[in-house]
Design a protein around this motif. Structure first.
Motif, PDB file in Angstrom:
ATOM      1  N   LYS A  83       4.976 -10.837  13.655  1.00 12.74           N
ATOM      2  CA  LYS A  83       3.678 -10.343  13.206  1.00 12.74           C
ATOM      3  C   LYS A  83       3.731  -9.855  11.767  1.00 12.74           C
ATOM      4  CE  LYS A  83       1.414  -8.820  17.483  1.00 12.74           C
ATOM      5  NZ  LYS A  83       0.769  -7.662  18.166  1.00 12.74           N
ATOM      6  N   VAL A  84       4.826  -9.188  11.420  1.00 13.39           N
ATOM      7  CA  VAL A  84       4.917  -8.554  10.104  1.00 13.39           C
ATOM      8  C   VAL A  84       5.021  -9.583   8.985  1.00 13.39           C
ATOM      9  CG1 VAL A  84       6.323  -7.070   8.633  1.00 13.39           C
ATOM     10  CG2 VAL A  84       5.919  -6.439  11.004  1.00 13.39           C
ATOM     11  N   LEU A  85       5.924 -10.541   9.120  1.00 13.93           N
ATOM     12  CA  LEU A  85       6.186 -11.476   8.023  1.00 13.93           C
ATOM     13  C   LEU A  85       4.965 -12.316   7.649  1.00 13.93           C
ATOM     14  CD1 LEU A  85       9.855 -12.578   8.842  1.00 13.93           C
ATOM     15  CD2 LEU A  85       9.054 -10.846   7.219  1.00 13.93           C
ATOM     16  N   PRO A  86       4.257 -12.909   8.623  1.00 12.89           N
ATOM     17  CA  PRO A  86       3.041 -13.649   8.236  1.00 12.89           C
ATOM     18  C   PRO A  86       1.976 -12.745   7.620  1.00 12.89           C
ATOM     19  CG  PRO A  86       3.742 -14.269  10.444  1.00 12.89           C
ATOM     20  CD  PRO A  86       4.540 -13.063  10.068  1.00 12.89           C
ATOM     21  N   ALA A  87       1.874 -11.507   8.140  1.00  9.00           N
ATOM     22  CA  ALA A  87       0.851 -10.597   7.628  1.00  9.00           C
ATOM     23  C   ALA A  87       1.120 -10.204   6.180  1.00  9.00           C
ATOM     24  CB  ALA A  87       0.781  -9.346   8.503  1.00  9.00           C
ATOM     25  N   LEU A  88       2.395 -10.079   5.813  1.00 12.07           N
ATOM     26  CA  LEU A  88       2.734  -9.682   4.449  1.00 12.07           C
ATOM     27  C   LEU A  88       2.353 -10.750   3.420  1.00 12.07           C
ATOM     28  CD1 LEU A  88       6.182  -7.898   4.892  1.00 12.07           C
ATOM     29  CD2 LEU A  88       3.964  -6.874   4.413  1.00 12.07           C
ATOM     30  N   PHE A  89       2.208 -11.989   3.881  1.00  9.24           N
ATOM     31  CA  PHE A  89       1.760 -13.041   2.970  1.00  9.24           C
ATOM     32  C   PHE A  89       0.383 -12.718   2.399  1.00  9.24           C
ATOM     33  CE2 PHE A  89      -0.894 -16.836   2.403  1.00  9.24           C
ATOM     34  CZ  PHE A  89      -0.199 -17.482   1.401  1.00  9.24           C
ATOM     35  N   PHE A  90      -0.465 -12.067   3.202  1.00  9.88           N
ATOM     36  CA  PHE A  90      -1.837 -11.758   2.795  1.00  9.88           C
ATOM     37  C   PHE A  90      -1.946 -10.408   2.079  1.00  9.88           C
ATOM     38  CE2 PHE A  90      -2.336 -14.595   6.487  1.00  9.88           C
ATOM     39  CZ  PHE A  90      -3.146 -15.569   5.935  1.00  9.88           C
ATOM     40  N   MET A  91      -0.828  -9.741   1.844  1.00  5.58           N
ATOM     41  CA  MET A  91      -0.882  -8.431   1.203  1.00  5.58           C
ATOM     42  C   MET A  91      -1.226  -8.563  -0.269  1.00  5.58           C
ATOM     43  SD  MET A  91       2.016  -5.421   0.937  1.00  5.58           S
ATOM     44  CE  MET A  91       2.966  -6.279  -0.327  1.00  5.58           C
ATOM     45  N   CYS A  92      -2.219  -7.809  -0.701  1.00  4.55           N
ATOM     46  CA  CYS A  92      -2.555  -7.695  -2.117  1.00  4.55           C
ATOM     47  C   CYS A  92      -2.765  -6.210  -2.410  1.00  4.55           C
ATOM     48  CB  CYS A  92      -3.798  -8.515  -2.462  1.00  4.55           C
ATOM     49  SG  CYS A  92      -5.297  -7.982  -1.620  1.00  4.55           S
ATOM     50  N   ASP A  93      -3.024  -5.873  -3.653  1.00  5.45           N
ATOM     51  CA  ASP A  93      -3.151  -4.460  -4.023  1.00  5.45           C
ATOM     52  C   ASP A  93      -4.242  -3.757  -3.210  1.00  5.45           C
ATOM     53  OD1 ASP A  93      -1.348  -4.318  -6.556  1.00  5.45           O
ATOM     54  OD2 ASP A  93      -2.596  -6.065  -6.872  1.00  5.45           O
ATOM     55  N   GLU A  94      -5.372  -4.439  -3.039  1.00  4.78           N
ATOM     56  CA  GLU A  94      -6.507  -3.819  -2.367  1.00  4.78           C
ATOM     57  C   GLU A  94      -6.266  -3.659  -0.867  1.00  4.78           C
ATOM     58  OE1 GLU A  94      -7.682  -5.488  -6.193  1.00  4.78           O
ATOM     59  OE2 GLU A  94      -6.629  -6.330  -4.460  1.00  4.78           O
ATOM     60  N   SER A  95      -5.761  -4.702  -0.206  1.00  2.40           N
ATOM     61  CA  SER A  95      -5.512  -4.601   1.233  1.00  2.40           C
ATOM     62  C   SER A  95      -4.396  -3.607   1.514  1.00  2.40           C
ATOM     63  CB  SER A  95      -5.160  -5.977   1.812  1.00  2.40           C
ATOM     64  OG  SER A  95      -3.976  -6.492   1.237  1.00  2.40           O
ATOM     65  N   TRP A  96      -3.396  -3.557   0.636  1.00  2.00           N
ATOM     66  CA  TRP A  96      -2.321  -2.574   0.787  1.00  2.00           C
ATOM     67  C   TRP A  96      -2.866  -1.155   0.691  1.00  2.00           C
ATOM     68  CZ3 TRP A  96      -0.708   1.210  -2.631  1.00  2.00           C
ATOM     69  CH2 TRP A  96       0.472   1.901  -2.286  1.00  2.00           C
ATOM     70  N   ALA A  97      -3.689  -0.906  -0.329  1.00  2.79           N
ATOM     71  CA  ALA A  97      -4.232   0.444  -0.527  1.00  2.79           C
ATOM     72  C   ALA A  97      -5.109   0.863   0.648  1.00  2.79           C
ATOM     73  CB  ALA A  97      -5.034   0.498  -1.823  1.00  2.79           C
ATOM     74  N   LEU A  98      -5.941  -0.046   1.134  1.00  2.00           N
ATOM     75  CA  LEU A  98      -6.819   0.277   2.261  1.00  2.00           C
ATOM     76  C   LEU A  98      -6.012   0.561   3.529  1.00  2.00           C
ATOM     77  CD1 LEU A  98      -9.632  -2.371   1.665  1.00  2.00           C
ATOM     78  CD2 LEU A  98      -9.896   0.113   1.535  1.00  2.00           C
ATOM     79  N   ALA A  99      -5.026  -0.291   3.808  1.00  2.00           N
ATOM     80  CA  ALA A  99      -4.214  -0.117   5.010  1.00  2.00           C
ATOM     81  C   ALA A  99      -3.354   1.140   4.930  1.00  2.00           C
ATOM     82  CB  ALA A  99      -3.331  -1.344   5.230  1.00  2.00           C
ATOM     83  N   PHE A 100      -2.786   1.394   3.750  1.00  2.00           N
ATOM     84  CA  PHE A 100      -1.932   2.563   3.568  1.00  2.00           C
ATOM     85  C   PHE A 100      -2.750   3.846   3.706  1.00  2.00           C
ATOM     86  CE2 PHE A 100       0.593   5.570   0.977  1.00  2.00           C
ATOM     87  CZ  PHE A 100       1.816   5.424   1.610  1.00  2.00           C
ATOM     88  N   THR A 101      -3.937   3.881   3.102  1.00  2.00           N
ATOM     89  CA  THR A 101      -4.805   5.056   3.202  1.00  2.00           C
ATOM     90  C   THR A 101      -5.261   5.262   4.632  1.00  2.00           C
ATOM     91  OG1 THR A 101      -5.584   4.703   0.943  1.00  2.00           O
ATOM     92  CG2 THR A 101      -6.928   6.114   2.342  1.00  2.00           C
ATOM     93  N   ASP A 102      -5.585   4.170   5.317  1.00  2.00           N
ATOM     94  CA  ASP A 102      -6.010   4.261   6.720  1.00  2.00           C
ATOM     95  C   ASP A 102      -4.905   4.828   7.596  1.00  2.00           C
ATOM     96  OD1 ASP A 102      -7.876   3.475   8.999  1.00  2.00           O
ATOM     97  OD2 ASP A 102      -6.106   2.275   9.497  1.00  2.00           O
ATOM     98  N   ALA A 103      -3.666   4.365   7.368  1.00  2.77           N
ATOM     99  CA  ALA A 103      -2.532   4.858   8.161  1.00  2.77           C
ATOM    100  C   ALA A 103      -2.249   6.328   7.879  1.00  2.77           C
ATOM    101  CB  ALA A 103      -1.290   4.008   7.864  1.00  2.77           C
ATOM    102  N   LYS A 104      -2.326   6.725   6.599  1.00  3.73           N
ATOM    103  CA  LYS A 104      -2.045   8.114   6.235  1.00  3.73           C
ATOM    104  C   LYS A 104      -3.104   9.073   6.765  1.00  3.73           C
ATOM    105  CE  LYS A 104       0.576   9.447   3.321  1.00  3.73           C
ATOM    106  NZ  LYS A 104       1.903  10.123   3.377  1.00  3.73           N
TER     107      LYS A 104
END
Length: 212
Positions: A83-104
């Motif tokens: 699950k992790v490796l395919p999902a990281l392909f779609f990681m960009c600055d915006e999706s990272w920031a949104l996901a990281f803020t949501d998790a925090k």
């Protein structure tokens, strides 16, 4: 996703002006989902293209993704790699920031895999689609930077920084990274300012954490 529209149109139009075809820029955005490095690649594009130079600059610009994915490691460690490796392909600055803020901000400090995947995939489709549209309409409207569309790129990053603000002390690595990046940009060719700015900010953050 709306914020992606202006500078994806700019990218598509610039690619056409550099001699790329619509299919080439669409393929580029599909296999290398990272806007900053795509702008670098387009600006370096010649016929025939200098592939080694483009690959090296892409590596330097995308090196920030190493830190971004490392920051997500505590939230991803319980997920299977399939699950992790395919999902990281779609990681960009915006999706990272949104996901990281949501998790925090979640009560259990838990990473929402499907929130991240939905956000990333939505951004991915908008980016490819609007870049393609920019390539198609580029010859008609000419240089779209005259309309100020390229400012959206800077505006998005300012909004991301605002959402991650934790006080002046925690912003010191940002400032150091910015100053080193500016100095590197002025005195070194290519995209070394990305890597050097990142390393400088990381070193200062490490020293602050060690001192505390």
């Amino acid at each position: 996703m709306l914020s992606f529209i202006p500078f994806s149109l700019v990218l598509g139009a610039q690619a056409i002006q550099k001699g790329m075809s619509t299919g080439q820029i669409s393929l580029l955005t599909a296999v290398n989902f990272a806007g900053g490095s795509e702008f670098v690649a387009v600006n370096l594009w010649t016929s025939p293209p200098h592939l080694f130079l483009i690959a090296l600059m892409t590596l330097l610009v995308n090196s920030r993704h190493i830190l971004m994915s490392a920051a997500l490691t505590p939230y991803l460690k319980d997920l299977p790699k399939r699950k992790v490796l395919p999902a990281l392909f779609f990681m960009c600055d915006e999706s990272w920031a949104l996901a990281f803020t949501d998790a925090k901000s979640s009560p259990a400090q838990k990473f929402s895999y499907y929130f991240y995947l939905g956000t990333s995939f939505g951004l991915y489709l908008v980016w490819i689609g609007c870049t393609t549209i920019g390539a198609l309409i580029g010859p008609i409207i000419g240089d779209v930077t005259h309309y100020g569309f390229d400012m959206a790129f800077v505006a998005v990053f300012l909004v991301l920084l605002k959402g991650m603000w934790k006080g002046c002390k925690m912003a010191i690595p940002w400032l150091v990274s910015l100053l080193v990046a500016i100095a590197s940009y002025c005195f070194l060719p290519g995209a070394w300012y990305v890597l050097l700015g990142m390393l400088a900010g990381l070193a200062v953050a490490f020293m602050i954490a060690a001192y505390d």
